[in-house]
Design an enzyme around this catalytic site. Structure first.
Site: not given
Ligand code: XMP
Length: 507
Positions: A50, A77-78, A164, A166, A222, A363
């Site tokens: 964050g 992280c945060y 991170h 991810e 979508d 997507k």
């Protein structure tokens, strides 16, 4: 259902993190840090990154009982800094901020880093640094600067990482997440999007009960997937409205009708509004004005249709994650909704509650959900198509004749791409009808016809684009087919501009 709970502190990567965990076969749910937290079925907790500093006056926090829940926790992280602070460690700004690629070294054997190299690159972005560990914690990794890159409390299964996992720039990011989710949290790893579909159908059924919902179905990926999902949940209590503004590709309106109404039996109303749109577009040449008119008219038609039955409680929208723009400032809940046609704000006009079943999906996941629901590949893997449709691909005034011409040309181009296997290779392809008249010879006769341009691009999400290097032979075939089959066209050019500086559409 067993899950990994991700508590979001406003990181731009939170949804990506959730996706990575879903890809590991583990269901994950994202909640905001100040949402009500239920730990039912939670097998692991991840505290996201964050933008804040843990010592900011209004720094986001979590209830302490989470830390005593005996559920494994990973702070990123945060999230790591918050763990350090809450458990009695120290977080400081020591003048070493690290952004981007950083090398770290594993200094202690740990389950979190099992089966990965001792040294590897990670993606960091931090100003604050954990300088003192809480009691019973140990350092498991450091950067070259000697900064604590990861810590753990093995007994309580609490872990913190200052990078991170991810993002693709972090080597072994997936392994680290897998170690946490599968080895430490003991998730089974057998969850799939089929489970997502089942859960969503149940959820929509619960929300909607026996009430009615409407959706503006465009035939795009979508809205099609959102419509099918909702249809499976509430059947004919969903009414789909398809506004045919006449600016669609050849046969598209018929295809949408035959797929959704005739084949699947969805309660679909097709509104043929071509004349109405053409009337409003008469004499209009400015692209932005075209967009505005089409957007306004679209909402008007939709509203009129919706008002024919006043009993709707819900509006279903095919909003997907890339449409949801998290507010960087507050880090939560304020988001803009891109209306499904990108041409107007439906929710503001109609006082209905929103159902957005695809809000957290990317997507490719939306496409997979569509496949699970049995939607045809032609719909799921269709190129993106702008809300204002062919109106912004006819340079100058839009007329019925020009629309017919462009539909034919575009169809020849797209069919040839499909035939040669190039449709899937390019991100978007279409034809543009210019107002330029140019001399040609048809048979032995001089023919004064139009110039069309072909455009095909390679892109990621349309933000930037390269013109596609379609082989000359294929372009040659397309050009011949167009000039042979459409007499009014005397010249074909291929657009070799990239974005930037050009845009993908010509208008
Ligand atoms: P540009 O032309 O801006 O296009 O490079 C990027 C992507 O956006 C689509 N596009 C639109 N989509 N309404 C839409 O729904 C619009 O007004 C619009 N203008 C462009 C374009 O087709 C491409 O995929």
């Amino acid at each position: 259902m067993e899950k990994i709970l991700i508590i979001d502190f406003g990181s731009q990567y939170t949804q990506l993190l959730a996706k990575r965990i879903r890809e590991l076969g583990a269901y994950s749910e994202v909640i905001q840090y100040d949402d009500k937290i239920s730990l039912k079925d939670v097998k692991g907790i991840i505290l996201s990154g964050g933008p804040d500093s843990v010592y900011d006056e209004l720094a986001p926090d979590i209830p302490k009982e989470i830390l005593n829940s005996n559920i494994p926790i990973l702070g990123i992280c945060y999230g790591m800094q918050l763990l350090a602070k809450l458990l009695g460690g120290k977080v400081e700004q020591i003048g070493i901020a690290e952004y981007g690629k950083t090398k770290i070294r594993i200094v202690e054997k740990t389950k979190l880093f099992e089966n990965i190299d001792k040294e590897f690159n990670v993606w960091m972005s931090h100003k604050d640094t954990v300088t003192n560990l809480p009691e019973s914690f140990k350092i498991i990794s450091k950067t070259d600067n000697g900064i604590i890159a990861a810590f753990e409390n093995q007994k309580n299964k609490i872990y913190g990482i200052q990078f991170h996992p991810e993002v693709r720039h972090t080597d072994f990011g997936n392994n680290i997440l897998k170690n946490f989710v599968i080895k430490i949290c003991k998730m089974q790893g057998n969850w799939t999007l089929i489970d997502f579909v089942e859960e969503k159908i149940k959820e929509i059924r619960n929300i909607a009960k026996n009430k009615k919902a409407i959706i503006a179905l465009s035939g795009g990926v979508d809205s099609s997937v959102a419509a099918m999902l909702t249809y499976k949940a509430i059947g004919h209590n969903l009414k789909a409205i398809f506004v045919n503004h006449g600016l669609l590709r050849l046969n598209e309106a018929e295809e949408v009708k035959s797929t959704f109404k005739d084949y699947y039996g969805i309660n679909l109303t097709v509104v043929n509004a071509e004349d109405r749109f053409l009337k409003r577009l008469k004499g209009i040449t400015d692209p932005e004005e075209k967009r505005k008119i089409i957007g306004e008219e679209f909402i008007r038609v939709f509203e009129e249709e919706a008002k024919k039955d006043e009993n709707y409680d819900f509006l279903v929208q095919g909003t997907i994650y890339s449409d949801v723009i998290e507010s960087a400032k507050s880090g939560k809940k304020t988001y803009k909704i891109k209306s499904h046609h990108n041409v107007g704000g439906l929710p503001d006009q109609i006082n209905l509650k929103l159902i957005e079943p695809l809000r957290e999906l990317f997507k490719d996941e939306v496409r997979s959900v569509g496949e699970i629901l049995g939607l045809p590949k032609e719909i799921l893997y269709r190129h993106p198509f702008p809300g204002p449709g062919l109106a912004i691909r006819i340079i100058g005034e839009v007329t019925k004749e020009k629309l017919q011409l462009l539909k034919k040309v575009d169809d020849i181009f797209i069919k040839t791409l499909r035939e040669t296997g190039w449709y899937e290779k390019v991100w978007q392809a279409f034809a543009v009808l210019t107002p330029i008249k140019t001399v040609g010879v048809t048979g032995d006769k001089r023919n004064y016809g139009y110039l069309v341009a072909l455009r095909a691009v390679d892109s990621i999400e349309g933000m930037t684009a390269d013109w596609s290097k379609i082989p000359y032979e294929i372009l040659d075939t397309v050009s011949r087919r167009i000039t042979n089959q459409v007499e009014e066209i005397t010249r074909v050019v291929y657009d070799i501009s990239s974005k930037p500086p050009s845009t993908i559409e010509w208008e």
